[in-house]
Design a protein around this motif. Structure first.
Motif, PDB file in Angstrom:
ATOM      1  N   PHE A 117       0.857  -1.190   0.000  1.00  0.00           N
ATOM      2  CA  PHE A 117       0.000   0.000   0.000  1.00  0.00           C
ATOM      3  C   PHE A 117       0.897   1.245   0.000  1.00  0.00           C
ATOM      4  CE2 PHE A 117      -2.187  -3.435   2.199  1.00  0.00           C
ATOM      5  CZ  PHE A 117      -3.354  -3.532   1.462  1.00  0.00           C
ATOM      6  N   PRO A 118       1.237   1.748  -1.182  1.00  0.00           N
ATOM      7  CA  PRO A 118       2.180   2.867  -1.295  1.00  0.00           C
ATOM      8  C   PRO A 118       1.760   4.144  -0.552  1.00  0.00           C
ATOM      9  CG  PRO A 118       1.768   1.879  -3.447  1.00  0.00           C
ATOM     10  CD  PRO A 118       0.814   1.255  -2.484  1.00  0.00           C
ATOM     11  N   THR A 119       0.473   4.332  -0.300  1.00  0.00           N
ATOM     12  CA  THR A 119       0.041   5.534   0.410  1.00  0.00           C
ATOM     13  C   THR A 119       0.122   5.379   1.931  1.00  0.00           C
ATOM     14  OG1 THR A 119      -2.273   4.834   0.380  1.00  0.00           O
ATOM     15  CG2 THR A 119      -1.510   6.214  -1.458  1.00  0.00           C
ATOM     16  N   PHE A 120       0.466   4.200   2.401  1.00  0.00           N
ATOM     17  CA  PHE A 120       0.604   3.929   3.833  1.00  0.00           C
ATOM     18  C   PHE A 120       1.812   4.695   4.359  1.00  0.00           C
ATOM     19  CE2 PHE A 120       2.233   0.785   7.128  1.00  0.00           C
ATOM     20  CZ  PHE A 120       1.346   1.180   8.110  1.00  0.00           C
ATOM     21  N   THR A 121       1.583   5.605   5.280  1.00  0.00           N
ATOM     22  CA  THR A 121       2.647   6.423   5.843  1.00  0.00           C
ATOM     23  C   THR A 121       2.969   5.935   7.246  1.00  0.00           C
ATOM     24  OG1 THR A 121       1.819   8.310   4.593  1.00  0.00           O
ATOM     25  CG2 THR A 121       3.325   8.781   6.394  1.00  0.00           C
ATOM     26  N   ILE A 122       4.241   5.667   7.472  1.00  0.00           N
ATOM     27  CA  ILE A 122       4.682   5.194   8.781  1.00  0.00           C
ATOM     28  C   ILE A 122       4.998   6.415   9.642  1.00  0.00           C
ATOM     29  CG2 ILE A 122       6.411   3.832   9.995  1.00  0.00           C
ATOM     30  CD1 ILE A 122       6.749   2.324   7.243  1.00  0.00           C
ATOM     31  N   ARG A 123       4.374   6.457  10.803  1.00  0.00           N
ATOM     32  CA  ARG A 123       4.551   7.579  11.728  1.00  0.00           C
ATOM     33  C   ARG A 123       4.965   7.048  13.094  1.00  0.00           C
ATOM     34  NH1 ARG A 123      -0.567   9.801   9.056  1.00  0.00           N
ATOM     35  NH2 ARG A 123       0.332  11.376   7.714  1.00  0.00           N
ATOM     36  N   ASP A 131       3.726   1.377  14.962  1.00  0.00           N
ATOM     37  CA  ASP A 131       3.969   0.018  15.434  1.00  0.00           C
ATOM     38  C   ASP A 131       3.028  -0.362  16.569  1.00  0.00           C
ATOM     39  OD1 ASP A 131       5.243   1.894  17.062  1.00  0.00           O
ATOM     40  OD2 ASP A 131       6.971   0.601  17.473  1.00  0.00           O
ATOM     41  N   MET A 132       2.810   0.546  17.504  1.00  0.00           N
ATOM     42  CA  MET A 132       1.911   0.255  18.626  1.00  0.00           C
ATOM     43  C   MET A 132       0.466   0.127  18.153  1.00  0.00           C
ATOM     44  SD  MET A 132       3.528   2.513  21.704  1.00  0.00           S
ATOM     45  CE  MET A 132       2.278   1.964  22.842  1.00  0.00           C
ATOM     46  N   GLU A 133       0.053   1.037  17.279  1.00  0.00           N
ATOM     47  CA  GLU A 133      -1.319   0.991  16.760  1.00  0.00           C
ATOM     48  C   GLU A 133      -1.566  -0.305  15.996  1.00  0.00           C
ATOM     49  OE1 GLU A 133      -5.192   1.966  16.111  1.00  0.00           O
ATOM     50  OE2 GLU A 133      -3.797   3.020  17.418  1.00  0.00           O
ATOM     51  N   LEU A 134      -0.610  -0.675  15.163  1.00  0.00           N
ATOM     52  CA  LEU A 134      -0.751  -1.909  14.389  1.00  0.00           C
ATOM     53  C   LEU A 134      -0.795  -3.121  15.317  1.00  0.00           C
ATOM     54  CD1 LEU A 134      -0.972  -3.068  11.537  1.00  0.00           C
ATOM     55  CD2 LEU A 134       1.511  -3.269  11.531  1.00  0.00           C
ATOM     56  N   GLY A 135       0.043  -3.127  16.338  1.00  0.00           N
ATOM     57  CA  GLY A 135       0.034  -4.219  17.313  1.00  0.00           C
ATOM     58  C   GLY A 135      -1.315  -4.358  18.004  1.00  0.00           C
ATOM     59  N   HIS A 136      -1.902  -3.240  18.387  1.00  0.00           N
ATOM     60  CA  HIS A 136      -3.230  -3.273  19.025  1.00  0.00           C
ATOM     61  C   HIS A 136      -4.272  -3.860  18.074  1.00  0.00           C
ATOM     62  CE1 HIS A 136      -2.125  -1.198  22.675  1.00  0.00           C
ATOM     63  NE2 HIS A 136      -1.582  -0.205  21.984  1.00  0.00           N
ATOM     64  N   ARG A 137      -4.209  -3.448  16.822  1.00  0.00           N
ATOM     65  CA  ARG A 137      -5.176  -3.943  15.830  1.00  0.00           C
ATOM     66  C   ARG A 137      -4.997  -5.435  15.581  1.00  0.00           C
ATOM     67  NH1 ARG A 137      -7.571   0.543  13.082  1.00  0.00           N
ATOM     68  NH2 ARG A 137      -7.246   2.268  14.492  1.00  0.00           N
ATOM     69  N   LEU A 138      -3.733  -5.881  15.461  1.00  0.00           N
ATOM     70  CA  LEU A 138      -3.472  -7.308  15.243  1.00  0.00           C
ATOM     71  C   LEU A 138      -4.004  -8.136  16.411  1.00  0.00           C
ATOM     72  CD1 LEU A 138       0.123  -6.982  13.787  1.00  0.00           C
ATOM     73  CD2 LEU A 138      -1.806  -8.045  12.592  1.00  0.00           C
TER      74      LEU A 138
END
Length: 78
Positions: free
Chosen positions: A38-44, A48-55
């Motif tokens: 997803f080229p528009t995905f911006t890492i801020r 990492d924490m947000e993604l971990g919570h979602r996973l």
């Protein structure tokens, strides 16, 4: 704002379909895979924490590895 759940669903098998022998993947590597797909995905800061919570909320198994937080995921192959 990114729809993390949708990106995860389009990239990885659902948690209940992930093989028990799938190796845990570091969150930083999961982020790299999502950024490639997803080229528009911006890492801020905090991605990492947000993604971990979602996973975790989606039922993926958490593992603590030497390199950091990891989740048992299996990438969907075309």
């Amino acid at each position: 704002m990114f729809d993390y759940e949708k990106m995860i669903e389009l990239t990885f098998l659902p948690s209940e379909e992930t093989p028990a022998d799938a190796k845990p993947v570091l969150v930083k590597d999961i982020i790299s895979r999502l950024a490639r797909k997803f080229p528009t995905f911006t890492i801020r800061n905090g991605t990492d924490m947000e993604l971990g919570h979602r996973l975790s909320a989606m039922g993926y198994k958490y593992h603590k590895l030497t390199g950091g937080a990891a989740y048992r995921v299996k990438e969907i192959t075309p």
